[in-house]
Motif scaffolding. Sequence first.
Motif, PDB file in Angstrom:
ATOM      1  N   ILE A   1     -49.566 -24.784  13.938  1.00  0.00           N
ATOM      2  CA  ILE A   1     -48.583 -24.897  12.945  1.00  0.00           C
ATOM      3  C   ILE A   1     -48.289 -25.704  12.426  1.00  0.00           C
ATOM      4  N   ASP A   2     -47.309 -25.679  11.228  1.00  0.00           N
ATOM      5  CA  ASP A   2     -46.700 -26.143   9.760  1.00  0.00           C
ATOM      6  C   ASP A   2     -45.137 -27.039   9.673  1.00  0.00           C
ATOM      7  N   LEU A   3     -44.255 -25.331  10.663  1.00  0.00           N
ATOM      8  CA  LEU A   3     -43.177 -26.123  10.482  1.00  0.00           C
ATOM      9  C   LEU A   3     -42.670 -25.849  11.825  1.00  0.00           C
ATOM     10  N   ILE A   4     -41.807 -25.904  12.101  1.00  0.00           N
ATOM     11  CA  ILE A   4     -40.560 -25.227  13.523  1.00  0.00           C
ATOM     12  C   ILE A   4     -39.375 -25.577  12.845  1.00  0.00           C
ATOM     13  N   ILE A   5     -38.922 -24.112  12.859  1.00  0.00           N
ATOM     14  CA  ILE A   5     -37.255 -24.301  12.546  1.00  0.00           C
ATOM     15  C   ILE A   5     -36.574 -23.378  13.426  1.00  0.00           C
ATOM     16  N   PRO A   6     -35.550 -24.362  14.491  1.00  0.00           N
ATOM     17  CA  PRO A   6     -34.933 -23.927  15.524  1.00  0.00           C
ATOM     18  C   PRO A   6     -33.378 -23.039  14.880  1.00  0.00           C
ATOM     19  N   ARG A   7     -33.846 -22.192  15.633  1.00  0.00           N
ATOM     20  CA  ARG A   7     -31.825 -21.574  15.721  1.00  0.00           C
ATOM     21  C   ARG A   7     -31.181 -21.031  16.792  1.00  0.00           C
ATOM     22  N   GLY A   8     -30.066 -21.529  17.271  1.00  0.00           N
ATOM     23  CA  GLY A   8     -29.722 -21.462  18.472  1.00  0.00           C
ATOM     24  C   GLY A   8     -28.138 -22.936  18.657  1.00  0.00           C
ATOM     25  N   SER A   9     -28.882 -22.855  19.711  1.00  0.00           N
ATOM     26  CA  SER A   9     -27.903 -24.218  20.232  1.00  0.00           C
ATOM     27  C   SER A   9     -28.434 -25.400  19.826  1.00  0.00           C
ATOM     28  N   SER A  10     -27.455 -26.345  19.705  1.00  0.00           N
ATOM     29  CA  SER A  10     -27.728 -27.809  19.592  1.00  0.00           C
ATOM     30  C   SER A  10     -28.230 -28.820  20.898  1.00  0.00           C
ATOM     31  N   GLN A  11     -28.517 -28.041  21.551  1.00  0.00           N
ATOM     32  CA  GLN A  11     -29.681 -28.600  22.954  1.00  0.00           C
ATOM     33  C   GLN A  11     -30.913 -27.924  22.820  1.00  0.00           C
ATOM     34  N   LEU A  12     -31.380 -26.915  22.311  1.00  0.00           N
ATOM     35  CA  LEU A  12     -32.267 -25.878  21.814  1.00  0.00           C
ATOM     36  C   LEU A  12     -32.833 -26.625  21.811  1.00  0.00           C
ATOM     37  N   VAL A  13     -31.928 -27.037  19.263  1.00  0.00           N
ATOM     38  CA  VAL A  13     -32.476 -27.873  18.378  1.00  0.00           C
ATOM     39  C   VAL A  13     -33.133 -29.787  19.000  1.00  0.00           C
ATOM     40  N   ARG A  14     -32.504 -30.135  20.256  1.00  0.00           N
ATOM     41  CA  ARG A  14     -32.495 -31.589  20.004  1.00  0.00           C
ATOM     42  C   ARG A  14     -34.080 -31.542  21.697  1.00  0.00           C
ATOM     43  N   GLU A  15     -33.867 -30.386  22.024  1.00  0.00           N
ATOM     44  CA  GLU A  15     -35.457 -30.163  22.858  1.00  0.00           C
ATOM     45  C   GLU A  15     -36.697 -30.043  22.101  1.00  0.00           C
ATOM     46  N   ILE A  16     -36.024 -29.304  20.667  1.00  0.00           N
ATOM     47  CA  ILE A  16     -37.999 -29.262  19.769  1.00  0.00           C
ATOM     48  C   ILE A  16     -37.921 -30.170  19.131  1.00  0.00           C
ATOM     49  N   GLN A  17     -36.857 -30.691  18.850  1.00  0.00           N
ATOM     50  CA  GLN A  17     -36.928 -32.535  17.820  1.00  0.00           C
ATOM     51  C   GLN A  17     -37.821 -33.286  18.852  1.00  0.00           C
ATOM     52  N   ARG A  18     -37.286 -33.058  20.270  1.00  0.00           N
ATOM     53  CA  ARG A  18     -37.635 -34.038  21.173  1.00  0.00           C
ATOM     54  C   ARG A  18     -39.443 -33.776  21.713  1.00  0.00           C
ATOM     55  N   ALA A  19     -39.951 -32.330  22.021  1.00  0.00           N
ATOM     56  CA  ALA A  19     -41.155 -31.648  22.173  1.00  0.00           C
ATOM     57  C   ALA A  19     -42.535 -32.111  20.749  1.00  0.00           C
ATOM     58  N   ALA A  20     -41.427 -31.685  19.764  1.00  0.00           N
ATOM     59  CA  ALA A  20     -42.702 -31.771  18.549  1.00  0.00           C
ATOM     60  C   ALA A  20     -43.131 -32.655  17.700  1.00  0.00           C
TER      61      ALA A  20
ATOM     62  N   VAL B   1     -48.095 -21.423   8.531  1.00  0.00           N
ATOM     63  CA  VAL B   1     -48.021 -21.520   9.377  1.00  0.00           C
ATOM     64  C   VAL B   1     -46.313 -21.444   9.486  1.00  0.00           C
ATOM     65  N   LEU B   2     -45.182 -21.282   9.843  1.00  0.00           N
ATOM     66  CA  LEU B   2     -44.174 -21.238  10.498  1.00  0.00           C
ATOM     67  C   LEU B   2     -43.509 -20.828  12.159  1.00  0.00           C
ATOM     68  N   LEU B   3     -43.357 -21.944  13.020  1.00  0.00           N
ATOM     69  CA  LEU B   3     -42.448 -21.182  14.248  1.00  0.00           C
ATOM     70  C   LEU B   3     -41.119 -21.110  14.401  1.00  0.00           C
ATOM     71  N   VAL B   4     -40.568 -20.161  14.407  1.00  0.00           N
ATOM     72  CA  VAL B   4     -39.486 -19.719  14.261  1.00  0.00           C
ATOM     73  C   VAL B   4     -38.277 -19.770  15.641  1.00  0.00           C
ATOM     74  N   ILE B   5     -38.078 -20.325  16.822  1.00  0.00           N
ATOM     75  CA  ILE B   5     -37.307 -20.714  17.493  1.00  0.00           C
ATOM     76  C   ILE B   5     -35.707 -19.890  17.283  1.00  0.00           C
ATOM     77  N   PHE B   6     -35.578 -19.046  18.471  1.00  0.00           N
ATOM     78  CA  PHE B   6     -34.259 -18.183  18.213  1.00  0.00           C
ATOM     79  C   PHE B   6     -33.411 -17.934  19.331  1.00  0.00           C
ATOM     80  N   GLU B   7     -32.007 -18.526  19.115  1.00  0.00           N
ATOM     81  CA  GLU B   7     -31.554 -17.996  20.117  1.00  0.00           C
ATOM     82  C   GLU B   7     -30.202 -15.839  20.122  1.00  0.00           C
ATOM     83  N   SER B   8     -30.104 -15.570  21.235  1.00  0.00           N
ATOM     84  CA  SER B   8     -28.927 -14.325  21.030  1.00  0.00           C
ATOM     85  C   SER B   8     -29.593 -13.557  20.006  1.00  0.00           C
TER      86      SER B   8
END
Length: 778
Positions: free
Chosen positions: A535-554, A458-465
Amino acid sequence: MCYLHPDWKNSGLNWLFYRLTPWSHLSSRRAFVLPRPHGKSFAHRSELKQAKRIVVKLGSAVVTRGDECGLALGRLASIVEQVAMLQNQGREMMIVTSGAVAFGKQRLRHEILLSQSVRQALHSGQNQLKDMTVPVLEARACAAAGQSGLMALYEAMFTQYSICTAQILVTNLDFHDEQKRRNLNSTLHELLRMNIVPIINTNDAVVPPPVPNSDLQGVNVISIKDNDSLAARLAVEMKVDLLIALSDVQGLYDSPPGTDDAKLIDIFYPGDQQSITYGTKSRVGIGGMEAKVKAALWALQGGTSVIIANGTDPKVTGHVITDIVEGKKVGTFFSEVKPAGPTVEQQTEMARHAGRTLASLLPEQRGEIICCLAELLTEKKEEILNANRKDMELATTLGRLSQPLINRLSLSTAKLNSLAIGLRQLAVSSRDSVGRVLRRTRVANNLELEQITVPIGVLLVIFESRPDCLPQVSALAIASGNALLLKGGKEASNTNKILHQLTQEALSIHGVADAIQLVSTREEVEDLCRLDKMIDLIIPRGSSQLVREIQRAAKGIPVLGHSEGICHVYVDSDASIDKALDVVKDSKCDYPAACNAMETLLIHRDLLRTPVFDQIIDLLRTEQVKIHAGPRFASYLTFSPSEVKSLRTEYGDLECCIEVVDSMQEAVDHIHKYGSSHTDVIVTENEETAEQFLQQVDSACVFWNASSRFADGYRFGLGAEVGISTARIHARGPVGLEGLLTTKWVLRGEGHTVADFSEQGSMKYLHENIPVPQGSFN
């Protein structure tokens, strides 16, 4: 200082109140929370941030030590700290507490043992003491002995935060006598108005039995049997916004906690009480979970939101209360509003189940789904663009998005056509994906081993805009046989909705529409990142701030992505002017919002004050690129552009930094120090210099005489990409189909055992590689 009491119309108290307050204390209130009209509970967790008046109920298991004699001081201190923090934010906090019996038991045991030892010593005339036993201590006596000490402890703890407390002891009769009830209500309002935290407990020293036939029947009647019912009664009486009931369990479960299939219930609705099974009571409390649920539902009916959560877990105790008020997924939230669709947990389960069916389809069938989606993108073009125009108009009207994000949000006919071409390209390549045999080994006679490609899960992809991300990622998930959970930005909600509908329409041709889910509920990204068991893998698509937040939260889920796209173009002393101009212009100006756009231009020192340098500067000025000077570049100029604040800046717009280096090696060192390992370019006609650059630069993509904008899955021939990874394990660079596959090992034997291969065994390992025919599938 003048305060207007929120309940002045109903309290019977003078609404104008003068009070001298130290300025230092007032300044500690980071945000004053305004009261809201009472009568209706919050519908969603995200609204809990608006809670003005809050009751925190501390169960016996929360405040009591494991030996049941004394208080858990560290745990209690952290709870007091959180309550004080919320109080200093301008909220009105009340505590309903247990603990008097435990504190009194500890005190009385000590006194009894001390008394026995003195009597024995006097009686025997010696210091030899017999074994001493402590009699069974009566609860009312323990409560009487412990209440003053419990209150003194609270007073001392809250004093550290410049907060005063007050003790209130009540019994059931206090709520059934109208005059006493009005007096209690008036006292509590007065204390809250004076910024005092009331500490409320049942008067266990004289507590009478509960009133018969009045147990949680209707809104106006509730029998005070324990602190759960007391907290609920107080919450409704005082028009409280939120009741937080802390116990030694995480919340409500759909089956007895501790069993294999037990799942925490995130949101509980009044009509769901028939679907749960109650476990045993707390080791020290008298209420039990059934009493908590009844009290919570009674409070909810009275207009107070309720959360039951764990106050004993050392991993969360220090922030459980503040997390709840911030709207995070903690415990069980009681709500009267049931959403029309499934919860995100249910969506994930649905996706996983359908994803397994998707993975079992033939490669040709998955290719058909992707081709169908490509066709729908062109057939339904007008519907997609109409939805996108709504998002664009709303974003422009609100003015919340920067121009680079507006550009990412925009779709066009050309973008949709490009998407469709990429998807068809992916459909062809996907026939060589799931189930491909990578390695085949004969371990021993009649014992063969295969390594084959399989979906990640199961992939979770979080993307902005960027709504065009949705069909790209969906197609890659389909091709790789992965289930997919999509969380898009609300700024693209209309576009994402139509694109997801088309994706499910394509999936339905082979009955797997649920394999791709769009999360449209009010789920916070941080809450999604906590679904580590689903969820087995998170893939963030967006700003560097979004990616850092996800890396901290996951905490327990791998994250595939890049935190920043600080890409460099180095123009060497042997560069061709025409190639340099073309590469610099395309890298910076083609799409400056992209993560593969140039952010820093490195120029060899020998090019300064030459026609090459002048033409590059003229080009950037013509393209309206704002130039920031690096420290060395600024030192060469009499009048320089604004000096860059940091050489690690991702502008994402028509801006870039220019810095000077003395050599190719210095350019490499600069990239390693300030880059993000994304994409870096050299422009030179010197092949030897270029090869050294390509070998030494440790980035996911390294180019020679080519624009950094080529770092893209479609341009690499992958058909589509889920993003660009700068990680050094698993996939790196543009991540396409291969990056969404993992492997498993399949062993085929005939009753073989490891003992057969021991020193005394009859078999020997061969480990012979067996050739794998091209295109071989398991």
